[in-house]
Design a protein around this motif. Structure first.
Motif, PDB file in Angstrom:
ATOM      1  N   LEU A   1       0.863  -1.170   0.000  1.00 46.05           N
ATOM      2  CA  LEU A   1       0.000   0.000   0.000  1.00 46.05           C
ATOM      3  C   LEU A   1       0.903   1.223   0.000  1.00 46.05           C
ATOM      4  N   THR A   2       0.613   2.177  -0.866  1.00 45.03           N
ATOM      5  CA  THR A   2       1.515   3.308  -1.056  1.00 45.03           C
ATOM      6  C   THR A   2       0.741   4.566  -1.403  1.00 45.03           C
ATOM      7  N   ASN A   3       1.368   5.695  -1.218  1.00 44.63           N
ATOM      8  CA  ASN A   3       0.805   6.979  -1.649  1.00 44.63           C
ATOM      9  C   ASN A   3       1.096   7.235  -3.125  1.00 44.63           C
TER      10      ASN A   3
ATOM     11  N   ILE B   1       2.763   4.763  -9.009  1.00 42.95           N
ATOM     12  CA  ILE B   1       3.652   4.790 -10.166  1.00 42.95           C
ATOM     13  C   ILE B   1       5.119   4.750  -9.740  1.00 42.95           C
ATOM     14  N   ARG B   2       5.498   5.561  -8.764  1.00 42.74           N
ATOM     15  CA  ARG B   2       6.899   5.591  -8.301  1.00 42.74           C
ATOM     16  C   ARG B   2       7.323   4.235  -7.762  1.00 42.74           C
TER      17      ARG B   2
ATOM     18  N   GLY C   1      -2.187   4.699 -11.804  1.00 43.15           N
ATOM     19  CA  GLY C   1      -1.794   5.345 -10.567  1.00 43.15           C
ATOM     20  C   GLY C   1      -2.522   4.850  -9.335  1.00 43.15           C
ATOM     21  N   VAL C   2      -3.413   3.862  -9.496  1.00 42.55           N
ATOM     22  CA  VAL C   2      -4.176   3.327  -8.357  1.00 42.55           C
ATOM     23  C   VAL C   2      -3.773   1.903  -8.026  1.00 42.55           C
ATOM     24  N   HIS C   3      -3.563   1.057  -9.038  1.00 44.30           N
ATOM     25  CA  HIS C   3      -3.276  -0.359  -8.789  1.00 44.30           C
ATOM     26  C   HIS C   3      -2.467  -0.927  -9.944  1.00 44.30           C
ATOM     27  N   GLN C   4      -1.357  -1.612  -9.624  1.00 47.06           N
ATOM     28  CA  GLN C   4      -0.579  -2.308 -10.643  1.00 47.06           C
ATOM     29  C   GLN C   4      -0.167  -3.679 -10.128  1.00 47.06           C
TER      30      GLN C   4
ATOM     31  N   ILE D   1       0.997  -3.334  -6.280  1.00 47.93           N
ATOM     32  CA  ILE D   1       1.199  -2.014  -5.689  1.00 47.93           C
ATOM     33  C   ILE D   1      -0.148  -1.329  -5.752  1.00 47.93           C
ATOM     34  N   TYR D   2      -0.611  -0.774  -4.613  1.00 50.02           N
ATOM     35  CA  TYR D   2      -1.988  -0.295  -4.544  1.00 50.02           C
ATOM     36  C   TYR D   2      -2.106   0.948  -3.682  1.00 50.02           C
ATOM     37  N   ASN D   3      -2.933   1.890  -4.117  1.00 51.48           N
ATOM     38  CA  ASN D   3      -3.300   3.051  -3.302  1.00 51.48           C
ATOM     39  C   ASN D   3      -4.755   2.886  -2.938  1.00 51.48           C
TER      40      ASN D   3
END
Length: 120
Positions: free
Chosen positions: A9-11, A14-15, A33-36, A47-49
């Motif tokens: 979980l990240t802010n 993309i980074r 930019g929300v989920h990859q 990777i998810y926001n």
């Protein structure tokens, strides 16, 4: 039962996704930019926001990847300016590993096993 997914979980999806795509030498073809999903085989890496603000004080989790040659990976990551914590070292059980930080401060271990050393 199998472990199905490891998710960060990240802010900044993309980074962080770009970091793991570089680290793993893969491209998922996504700029979401929300989920990859970075790895979709066996255990997934995502990777998810989730919409909440993260403090990036990640002190209770790490992730480890087995590589063919940790010394080669060290040189590749050093050239890219990655935040290396520990240079490659051979452990008493024979494995050779190093550690670094991802952009959110998660600890990432890379390890390789000489042919005569079994994982475990």
């Amino acid at each position: 039962m199998k472990l199905g997914e490891v998710g960060f979980l990240t802010n900044d999806v993309i980074r962080l996704a770009d970091f793991y795509k570089f680290l793993l030498g893969t491209d998922n073809g996504s700029g979401d930019g929300v989920h990859q999903t970075i790895i979709a085989e066996e255990t997934m890496l995502t990777i998810y926001n989730d919409g909440t603000v993260k403090n990036n004080q990640n002190q209770n989790i790490c992730i480890a990847f087995t590589v063919d040659n940790v010394d080669e990976e060290y040189e590749r990551l050093l050239e890219k300016g990655m935040k290396i914590i520990d240079k490659p070292i051979t452990r008493p059980w024979g494995a050779r590993n190093m550690s670094l930080l991802d952009p959110d401060g998660n600890t990432v271990y890379l390890r390789s096993f000489p042919e005569n050393v079994k994982e475990g």
